[in-house]
Design a protein around this motif. Structure first.
Motif, PDB file in Angstrom:
ATOM      1  N   SER A  63       0.826  -1.216   0.000  1.00 41.17           N
ATOM      2  CA  SER A  63       0.000   0.000   0.000  1.00 41.17           C
ATOM      3  C   SER A  63       0.858   1.262   0.000  1.00 41.17           C
ATOM      4  N   PRO A  65       5.386   2.843   0.643  1.00 33.27           N
ATOM      5  CA  PRO A  65       6.765   2.544   1.020  1.00 33.27           C
ATOM      6  C   PRO A  65       6.846   1.797   2.350  1.00 33.27           C
ATOM      7  N   CYS A  66       7.734   0.832   2.413  1.00 30.77           N
ATOM      8  CA  CYS A  66       8.042   0.019   3.616  1.00 30.77           C
ATOM      9  C   CYS A  66       7.008  -1.059   3.930  1.00 30.77           C
ATOM     10  N   GLY A  87       8.515  -6.621  -8.557  1.00 36.24           N
ATOM     11  CA  GLY A  87       8.705  -5.186  -8.758  1.00 36.24           C
ATOM     12  C   GLY A  87      10.150  -4.934  -9.122  1.00 36.24           C
ATOM     13  N   GLY A  90      13.824  -1.606  -5.527  1.00 31.51           N
ATOM     14  CA  GLY A  90      13.318  -1.021  -4.287  1.00 31.51           C
ATOM     15  C   GLY A  90      12.446  -2.017  -3.534  1.00 31.51           C
ATOM     16  N   GLU A  94      13.221  -3.884   0.109  1.00 28.98           N
ATOM     17  CA  GLU A  94      12.323  -3.926   1.268  1.00 28.98           C
ATOM     18  C   GLU A  94      12.066  -5.364   1.705  1.00 28.98           C
ATOM     19  N   GLY A 125      10.421  -4.092 -12.413  1.00 22.85           N
ATOM     20  CA  GLY A 125      10.622  -2.689 -12.031  1.00 22.85           C
ATOM     21  C   GLY A 125      11.276  -1.877 -13.131  1.00 22.85           C
ATOM     22  N   THR A 126      11.726  -0.674 -12.769  1.00 24.90           N
ATOM     23  CA  THR A 126      12.389   0.206 -13.741  1.00 24.90           C
ATOM     24  C   THR A 126      13.780  -0.321 -14.066  1.00 24.90           C
ATOM     25  N   GLU A 313      17.979   3.183  -2.783  1.00 19.36           N
ATOM     26  CA  GLU A 313      17.063   3.886  -1.870  1.00 19.36           C
ATOM     27  C   GLU A 313      17.871   4.827  -0.990  1.00 19.36           C
TER      28      GLU A 313
HETATM   29  N1  LIG Z   1       1.742   1.088  -3.132  1.00 17.57           N
HETATM   30  C1  LIG Z   1       2.815   1.869  -3.251  1.00 17.57           C
HETATM   31  N2  LIG Z   1       2.669   3.177  -3.590  1.00 17.57           N
HETATM   32  C2  LIG Z   1       3.736   3.977  -3.744  1.00 17.57           C
HETATM   33  N3  LIG Z   1       5.022   3.573  -3.573  1.00 17.57           N
HETATM   34  C3  LIG Z   1       5.222   2.288  -3.236  1.00 17.57           C
HETATM   35  C4  LIG Z   1       4.142   1.379  -3.061  1.00 17.57           C
HETATM   36  N4  LIG Z   1       4.652   0.168  -2.732  1.00 17.57           N
HETATM   37  C5  LIG Z   1       5.990   0.325  -2.702  1.00 17.57           C
HETATM   38  N5  LIG Z   1       6.348   1.589  -2.994  1.00 17.57           N
HETATM   39  C6  LIG Z   1       7.700   2.169  -3.097  1.00 17.57           C
HETATM   40  O1  LIG Z   1       8.103   2.176  -4.461  1.00 17.57           O
HETATM   41  C7  LIG Z   1       9.531   2.117  -4.505  1.00 17.57           C
HETATM   42  C8  LIG Z   1      10.037   1.656  -5.852  1.00 17.57           C
HETATM   43  O2  LIG Z   1       9.517   0.415  -6.164  1.00 17.57           O
HETATM   44  P1  LIG Z   1      10.213  -0.625  -7.173  1.00 17.57           P
HETATM   45  O3  LIG Z   1      11.621  -0.793  -6.862  1.00 17.57           O
HETATM   46  O4  LIG Z   1       9.375  -1.839  -7.153  1.00 17.57           O
HETATM   47  O5  LIG Z   1      10.009   0.008  -8.588  1.00 17.57           O
HETATM   48  P2  LIG Z   1      10.954   0.908  -9.477  1.00 17.57           P
HETATM   49  O6  LIG Z   1      11.427   2.053  -8.684  1.00 17.57           O
HETATM   50  O7  LIG Z   1      10.209   1.174 -10.705  1.00 17.57           O
HETATM   51  O8  LIG Z   1      12.170  -0.056  -9.842  1.00 17.57           O
HETATM   52  P3  LIG Z   1      13.751   0.047  -9.570  1.00 17.57           P
HETATM   53  O9  LIG Z   1      13.933   0.199  -8.073  1.00 17.57           O
HETATM   54  O10 LIG Z   1      14.289  -1.250 -10.078  1.00 17.57           O
HETATM   55  O11 LIG Z   1      14.272   1.220 -10.320  1.00 17.57           O
HETATM   56  C9  LIG Z   1       9.876   1.190  -3.362  1.00 17.57           C
HETATM   57  O12 LIG Z   1      11.091   1.565  -2.785  1.00 17.57           O
HETATM   58  C10 LIG Z   1       8.720   1.325  -2.376  1.00 17.57           C
HETATM   59  O13 LIG Z   1       9.104   2.000  -1.196  1.00 17.57           O
END
Ligand SMILES: Nc1ncnc2c1ncn2[C@@H]1O[C@H](COP(=O)(O)OP(=O)(O)OP(=O)(O)O)[C@@H](O)[C@H]1O
Length: 333
Positions: A63, A65-66, A87, A90, A94, A125-126, A313
């Protein structure tokens, strides 16, 4: 554990127990600008048909971060066979942090012995930088095949401690100063995909100053490293969306590779960018590399503004101590 599957099928485990595996998928629906959530919806029917016969599949959407940390801790306490990060780096970061609590491994309620929950990854993820080190295809169907096989191997994890006393864990790369500042800014531009790292780097360069740092390696003497531009502590090889910054790091080696860039100007990055991506920068002037188990880093100027990040992060500022925890987590491989 919650299951949406019929409990009729079992797998046979080498220890003689036969039972269905409980798999908890921790999904960040907002990863990669929402692409993770969309891809996950498309993937779930396939995942159910491929794994549903032998595993209980539990889907848990984060829902915010964290949240993935709490979901993971709960899943381990409930005795999940694996927690799978769905994902980017990030989310993986976690989930890895969820394997620990108050400086110790989280353990199953019923089992006070060694941890038995494995870590899995579906890269959506990205950047998905950790995945690159493992040499696996950045493909979710491939990842599902690995989960179906269920083979495991141990990987090292890094632990970071600071002035506040709490521990923080990382599985990929932790870094200090310019690159950490760039990552801090890049996180604001994730909507531009991998371009966010370029924009972040440009913004970080504005007003950047190299700094003298005090460094202690493996409980040796404190040494001064002048004009440090960036210091990168690799448990794995890649960061920043595919830059092979610590090219000799191996998460199964029991040590970090530390790469230190000193006295770099903005044009040194432009001139050596292709080498940084290929991992051939270790022979460049003012770049040094060494294998370490523990490294403490302090700034000399005392500004309190030297950025630290772990697995992309933002973590805060120096001083920090980084130590390897060899074979800390079992990973589905
Ligand atoms: N429901 C949410 N809404 C907003 N942010 C979230 C949610 N769930 C997790 N996050 C945050 O989103 C951040 C980034 O997520 P994630 O790493 O999956 O994707 P990304 O940033 O696109 O990929 P990468 O880290 O590989 O570049 C996480 O560090 C987490 O804290």
């Amino acid at each position: 554990m919650a299951s949406d599957l019929s409990p009729d099928s079992t797998i046979y485990r080498p220890d003689g127990n036969s039972r269905r595996r409980d798999l908890v998928f921790v999904v960040n629906p907002r990863g990669a600008n929402g692409r993770t959530g969309k891809e996950w919806k498309k993937l779930l029917p396939y995942l159910r048909s491929r794994l549903g016969g032998e595993c209980n599949i539990c889907e848990s959407l984060t829902s915010g971060p964290c949240h993935a940390i709490d979901i993971t801790r709960e899943a381990i306490r409930e005795g999940a066979d694996a927690v799978i990060a769905v994902g980017g780096d990030g989310t993986l970061h976690e989930v890895v942090n969820g394997f620990f609590w108050a400086g110790k491994h989280v353990i199953n309620h019923d089992q006070k012995a060694a941890p038995s929950t494995a870590l899995g990854i579906i890269p959506l993820g990205t950047g998905s930088d950790f995945f690159r080190t493992l040499g696996w295809k950045n493909d979710s169907h491939d990842a599902i095949e690995r989960i179906a096989k269920g083979l495991r191997s141990w990987v090292d994890v890094g632990v970071i401690s600071g002035e506040s006393g709490g521990s923080h864990y990382f599985i990929n790369v932790a870094d200090v100063h310019l690159s950490a500042k760039a990552g801090y800014y890049a996180s604001r531009y994730k909507r531009f995909g991998n371009l966010c790292y370029v924009i972040g780097a440009l913004q970080a360069f504005i007003g950047h100053q190299n700094q003298d740092l005090r460094i202690k390696i493996d409980d040796g003497e404190w040494e001064i490293y002048p004009q440090v531009t960036a210091l990168c502590i690799g448990n794995a090889k890649f960061f920043g969306g595919g830059m092979k910054i610590t090219p000799n790091a191996d998460p199964r080696s029991g040590s970090f590779e530390v790469v230190i860039l000193q006295d770099f100007k903005w044009y040194d990055f432009i001139l050596n960018l292709h080498k940084l991506y290929k991992g051939t920068h270790l022979s460049v002037k003012n770049v040094s590399s060494r294998s370490v188990r523990c490294i403490e880093v302090e700034e000399i100027a005392g500004s309190g503004s030297i950025h630290v990040q772990s697995d992309g992060e933002h973590l805060g500022f120096l001083p920090r101590k980084f130590c390897i925890l060899p074979a800390a987590i079992e990973m589905i491989s």
